[in-house]
Design a protein around this motif. Structure first.
Motif, PDB file in Angstrom:
ATOM      1  N   PHE A 151       0.895  -1.226  -0.002  1.00  0.00           N
ATOM      2  CA  PHE A 151       0.062  -0.067   0.094  1.00  0.00           C
ATOM      3  C   PHE A 151       0.974   1.333  -0.006  1.00  0.00           C
ATOM      4  O   PHE A 151       0.415   2.190  -0.807  1.00  0.00           O
ATOM      5  N   MET A 152       1.786   1.330   0.849  1.00  0.00           N
ATOM      6  CA  MET A 152       2.807   2.421   0.920  1.00  0.00           C
ATOM      7  C   MET A 152       3.739   2.766  -0.386  1.00  0.00           C
ATOM      8  O   MET A 152       3.596   3.913  -0.875  1.00  0.00           O
ATOM      9  N   GLN A 153       3.882   1.741  -1.093  1.00  0.00           N
ATOM     10  CA  GLN A 153       4.435   1.398  -2.326  1.00  0.00           C
ATOM     11  C   GLN A 153       3.700   2.164  -3.490  1.00  0.00           C
ATOM     12  O   GLN A 153       3.734   3.135  -4.126  1.00  0.00           O
ATOM     13  N   ARG A 154       2.258   1.785  -3.440  1.00  0.00           N
ATOM     14  CA  ARG A 154       1.543   2.334  -4.361  1.00  0.00           C
ATOM     15  C   ARG A 154       1.040   3.721  -4.180  1.00  0.00           C
ATOM     16  O   ARG A 154       0.968   4.578  -5.204  1.00  0.00           O
ATOM     17  N   ASN A 155       1.225   4.201  -2.776  1.00  0.00           N
ATOM     18  CA  ASN A 155       0.619   5.623  -2.466  1.00  0.00           C
ATOM     19  C   ASN A 155       1.886   6.413  -2.830  1.00  0.00           C
ATOM     20  O   ASN A 155       1.609   7.610  -3.452  1.00  0.00           O
ATOM     21  N   ALA A 156       3.095   6.009  -2.819  1.00  0.00           N
ATOM     22  CA  ALA A 156       4.149   6.911  -2.988  1.00  0.00           C
ATOM     23  C   ALA A 156       4.384   6.766  -4.728  1.00  0.00           C
ATOM     24  O   ALA A 156       4.630   8.153  -5.134  1.00  0.00           O
ATOM     25  N   SER A 157       3.993   5.840  -5.338  1.00  0.00           N
ATOM     26  CA  SER A 157       3.898   5.751  -6.773  1.00  0.00           C
ATOM     27  C   SER A 157       2.727   6.902  -7.324  1.00  0.00           C
ATOM     28  O   SER A 157       3.269   7.729  -8.342  1.00  0.00           O
ATOM     29  N   ALA A 158       1.502   6.950  -6.696  1.00  0.00           N
ATOM     30  CA  ALA A 158       0.681   7.671  -7.082  1.00  0.00           C
ATOM     31  C   ALA A 158       1.100   9.236  -6.900  1.00  0.00           C
ATOM     32  O   ALA A 158       0.755  10.245  -7.726  1.00  0.00           O
ATOM     33  N   THR A 159       1.916   9.457  -5.554  1.00  0.00           N
ATOM     34  CA  THR A 159       2.494  10.607  -5.722  1.00  0.00           C
ATOM     35  C   THR A 159       3.591  11.296  -6.507  1.00  0.00           C
ATOM     36  O   THR A 159       3.468  12.408  -6.928  1.00  0.00           O
ATOM     37  N   GLN A 201      -6.439   9.579  -3.933  1.00  0.00           N
ATOM     38  CA  GLN A 201      -5.925   9.040  -2.790  1.00  0.00           C
ATOM     39  C   GLN A 201      -6.882   8.673  -1.626  1.00  0.00           C
ATOM     40  O   GLN A 201      -6.759   7.696  -0.789  1.00  0.00           O
ATOM     41  N   MET A 202      -7.926   9.726  -1.387  1.00  0.00           N
ATOM     42  CA  MET A 202      -8.974   9.074  -0.562  1.00  0.00           C
ATOM     43  C   MET A 202      -9.774   7.892  -0.727  1.00  0.00           C
ATOM     44  O   MET A 202     -10.081   6.886   0.169  1.00  0.00           O
ATOM     45  N   GLN A 203      -9.823   7.473  -2.123  1.00  0.00           N
ATOM     46  CA  GLN A 203     -10.553   6.479  -2.566  1.00  0.00           C
ATOM     47  C   GLN A 203      -9.450   5.022  -2.278  1.00  0.00           C
ATOM     48  O   GLN A 203      -9.886   4.086  -1.641  1.00  0.00           O
ATOM     49  N   ALA A 204      -8.282   5.291  -2.344  1.00  0.00           N
ATOM     50  CA  ALA A 204      -7.316   4.407  -2.081  1.00  0.00           C
ATOM     51  C   ALA A 204      -7.245   3.886  -0.617  1.00  0.00           C
ATOM     52  O   ALA A 204      -7.140   2.924  -0.181  1.00  0.00           O
ATOM     53  N   LEU A 205      -7.065   5.215   0.326  1.00  0.00           N
ATOM     54  CA  LEU A 205      -7.367   4.954   1.518  1.00  0.00           C
ATOM     55  C   LEU A 205      -8.331   4.124   2.210  1.00  0.00           C
ATOM     56  O   LEU A 205      -8.177   3.294   2.910  1.00  0.00           O
ATOM     57  N   THR A 206      -9.598   4.371   1.539  1.00  0.00           N
ATOM     58  CA  THR A 206     -10.708   3.772   1.797  1.00  0.00           C
ATOM     59  C   THR A 206     -10.530   2.207   1.533  1.00  0.00           C
ATOM     60  O   THR A 206     -10.760   1.296   2.234  1.00  0.00           O
ATOM     61  N   ARG A 241     -10.198  -0.967   4.519  1.00  0.00           N
ATOM     62  CA  ARG A 241     -11.021  -2.130   4.362  1.00  0.00           C
ATOM     63  C   ARG A 241     -10.217  -3.333   4.155  1.00  0.00           C
ATOM     64  O   ARG A 241     -10.634  -4.181   4.914  1.00  0.00           O
ATOM     65  N   SER A 242      -9.250  -3.384   3.231  1.00  0.00           N
ATOM     66  CA  SER A 242      -8.653  -4.411   3.089  1.00  0.00           C
ATOM     67  C   SER A 242      -7.833  -4.814   4.396  1.00  0.00           C
ATOM     68  O   SER A 242      -7.392  -6.221   4.728  1.00  0.00           O
ATOM     69  N   MET A 243      -6.992  -3.778   5.065  1.00  0.00           N
ATOM     70  CA  MET A 243      -6.379  -4.082   6.093  1.00  0.00           C
ATOM     71  C   MET A 243      -7.394  -4.448   7.169  1.00  0.00           C
ATOM     72  O   MET A 243      -6.762  -5.392   8.056  1.00  0.00           O
ATOM     73  N   GLY A 244      -8.567  -4.128   7.280  1.00  0.00           N
ATOM     74  CA  GLY A 244      -9.492  -4.321   8.406  1.00  0.00           C
ATOM     75  C   GLY A 244      -9.741  -6.008   8.107  1.00  0.00           C
ATOM     76  O   GLY A 244      -9.976  -6.925   9.190  1.00  0.00           O
ATOM     77  N   GLU A 245     -10.123  -6.429   7.041  1.00  0.00           N
ATOM     78  CA  GLU A 245     -10.274  -7.705   6.688  1.00  0.00           C
ATOM     79  C   GLU A 245      -9.146  -8.528   7.214  1.00  0.00           C
ATOM     80  O   GLU A 245      -9.410  -9.697   7.412  1.00  0.00           O
TER      81      GLU A 245
END
Length: 116
Positions: free
Chosen positions: A54-62, A89-94, A98-102
Motif C-alpha cells: 500500500f505504501m509503495q502504491r501511494n508513493a508511486s501515485a504521489t 488518494q481518499m478512495q485508495a485510503l478507503t 477495508r483490506s487491512m481491516g479484513e
C-alpha cells in the motif's frame, strides 16, 4: 560562472530530473524493504508485506502526481490535478483500510480458533 536561466522550461526540466531520481531511490528502498520482509520469520510478516505494498502504491501515485504537476500550465490546471489526486488518494485510503481491516479480522479469527 554558469549563467542561471530560470525559464519555466528549465525549471520543469530540473524538477522532472529530480523526480526521476527520487522515484528511483524510492523503488530501491521498497525493493530492500520487500527483501527484508520476505526473510522475516515474524507471524505478522504477511500483513507487513500488504502494508508495504500500500505504501509503495501511494508513493508511486504521489510521484505520478508530481510528474503531472510539473507540466501544469497554470494555477487552474494545478488545482484540478490536486483535486483529482486528493480524490484518488481518499478512495485508495478507503480501499486500503477495508483490506487491512479484513486481514486483521482473519488474523484475529485464526488466533482464537481452537486447534485440534
Amino acid at each position: 560562472m554558469a549563467e542561471i536561466n530560470p525559464s519555466a522550461e528549465n525549471i520543469r526540466e530540473m524538477l522532472t530530473e529530480a523526480l526521476a531520481r527520487l522515484r528511483k531511490a524510492n523503488e530501491e528502498y521498497f525493493e530492500l524493504l520487500e527483501r527484508g520482509l520476505s526473510s522475516s520469520p515474524l507471524p505478522i510478516a504477511d500483513q507487513a508485506k500488504q502494508f508495504c505494498s500500500f505504501m509503495q502504491r501511494n508513493a508511486s501515485a504521489t510521484f505520478d502526481f508530481g510528474d503531472k504537476l510539473v507540466q501544469a500550465r497554470d494555477v487552474q490546471d494545478a488545482l484540478k490535478l490536486q483535486s483529482e489526486f486528493f480524490q484518488g488518494q481518499m478512495q485508495a485510503l478507503t480501499d486500503q483500510a477495508r483490506s487491512m481491516g479484513e486481514s486483521a479480522m482473519k488474523a484475529a479469527t485464526g488466533a482464537f480458533t481452537p486447534k485440534n
